[in-house]
Motif scaffolding. Structure first.
Motif, PDB file in Angstrom:
ATOM      1  N   THR A 186      82.346  12.037  74.988  1.00  0.00           N
ATOM      2  CA  THR A 186      82.743  12.481  76.315  1.00  0.00           C
ATOM      3  C   THR A 186      81.714  12.062  77.358  1.00  0.00           C
ATOM      4  N   GLU A 187      82.119  12.158  78.617  1.00  0.00           N
ATOM      5  CA  GLU A 187      81.220  11.816  79.716  1.00  0.00           C
ATOM      6  C   GLU A 187      79.952  12.670  79.673  1.00  0.00           C
ATOM      7  N   GLU A 231      76.158  11.375  79.130  1.00  0.00           N
ATOM      8  CA  GLU A 231      75.140  11.650  80.147  1.00  0.00           C
ATOM      9  C   GLU A 231      73.932  12.339  79.523  1.00  0.00           C
ATOM     10  N   ARG A 263      80.791   2.852  80.777  1.00  0.00           N
ATOM     11  CA  ARG A 263      80.460   4.225  81.159  1.00  0.00           C
ATOM     12  C   ARG A 263      78.964   4.498  80.991  1.00  0.00           C
ATOM     13  N   LEU A 281      76.231   5.515  84.001  1.00  0.00           N
ATOM     14  CA  LEU A 281      75.403   6.710  83.904  1.00  0.00           C
ATOM     15  C   LEU A 281      73.918   6.365  83.914  1.00  0.00           C
TER      16      LEU A 281
END
Length: 300
Positions: A107-108, A112, A132, A136
């Motif tokens: 997941t994001e 992160e 992604r 980040l």
């Protein structure tokens, strides 16, 4: 004696009666042999000899905090497959540089967290995931260490539900696309390509797929190195199987020789991610019989 021993009336773990443990702790409970975990970790670690390597225990096999702390104390790293497993690793005393972050569908927030921590590497599953991570990392003003998971289209000769290396599986970037994706990664400001990752399945019991996957990783690495892309390591995953019925399985020495025969010429560090092989034979579930009921099997 490491592990479990049996006589006519007693089952013991590391010399301690399971009945005595059950009396003290109650049931049901899991009991693990610390001595056997230490022994099996040492076997697979020493099997690779003086070739630069590190064992990253796969937390998905058993993320019990005491076991994670035991592996940390032995000098191992961990392979985490979720944000939750990263949290377990940190609680167990592992540093971010000890953590390889693997897993499909990160997941994001998980990405992160991994970027902010600066884990040893994120094993990226796709070009989209790499984009992604790049975004980040740039937002945090750093370069994230990444490795590309490659799908080599190799059958692990294991149960189909735990095989991950065929083209039809959702895992990794197809081999024929891997070189181009690696070139793209090398050109991104927020990414540092440090390795290649292959994991074709679990509970593998035969040599051929292990050898073929290692050879595939070595060839791709050599091609990247020849283009000036400076890799640090090859991560060949885990998957070494154990016996559930007393049958003969691959031992750590054979497994290590197969990998080293194929990858030693690259002179890259080697990461392996055993899980089941280390802890599978080292635990039991202890329960009590609370009732015995007769049943006539001839009636519906």
């Amino acid at each position: 004696m490491a592990g479990f021993s049996f006589d006519q009336t007693t089952v013991s773990c590391d010399g301690i009666s399971l009945a005595a443990i059950a009396d003290q702790e109650g049931t049901p409970l899991y009991v693990y042999s610390a001595a056997l975990i230490r022994e099996r970790y040492a076997q697979i670690n020493h099997a690779f000899g003086d070739h630069p390597h590190r064992v990253h225990y796969a937390l998905k096999a058993n993320s019990t905090l005491a076991i994670a702390r035991l592996i940390q104390g032995l000098g191992g790293g961990v392979d985490a497959n979720s944000g939750g497993e990263i949290a377990v690793a940190l609680r167990a005393g592992f540093k971010p540089c000890d953590i390889v972050f693997t897993g499909v569908g990160k997941t994001e927030s998980e990405l992160e967290r991994a970027v902010a921590l600066g884990v040893h590497t994120i094993n990226a599953e796709s070009a989209g995931e790499l984009e992604r991570i790049d975004r980040l990392a740039c937002a945090h003003g750093r370069r994230a260490r990444v490795s590309l998971r490659v799908n080599p289209n190799i059958d692990a000769v294991s149960h189909p539900n735990i095989s991950t290396g065929r083209r039809s599986h959702k895992f990794g970037v197809p081999l024929e696309q891997a070189l181009a994706v690696c070139r793209q990664v090398a050109a991104r400001d927020g990414l540092q390509l440090v390795g290649l990752h292959l994991h074709i399945g679990s509970q593998m019991l035969v040599v051929d797929p292990i050898r073929r996957a290692a050879a595939t990783a070595a060839r791709l690495a050599q091609e990247l190195l020849s283009e000036g892309i400076q890799l640090e390591h090859l991560d060949l995953g885990g998957g070494l199987g154990i016996s559930y019925d007393g049958s003969t399985v691959l031992d750590a020495g054979t497994y290590a020789r197969v990998l080293l025969d194929e990858v030693a010429s690259t002179k890259l560090n080697l990461i392996v991610e055993p899980g089941r092989w280390i802890v599978g034979p080292a635990g039991v579930l202890v329960a009590r019989v609370v009732d015995v009921k007769r049943q006539d099997m001839d009636r519906d």
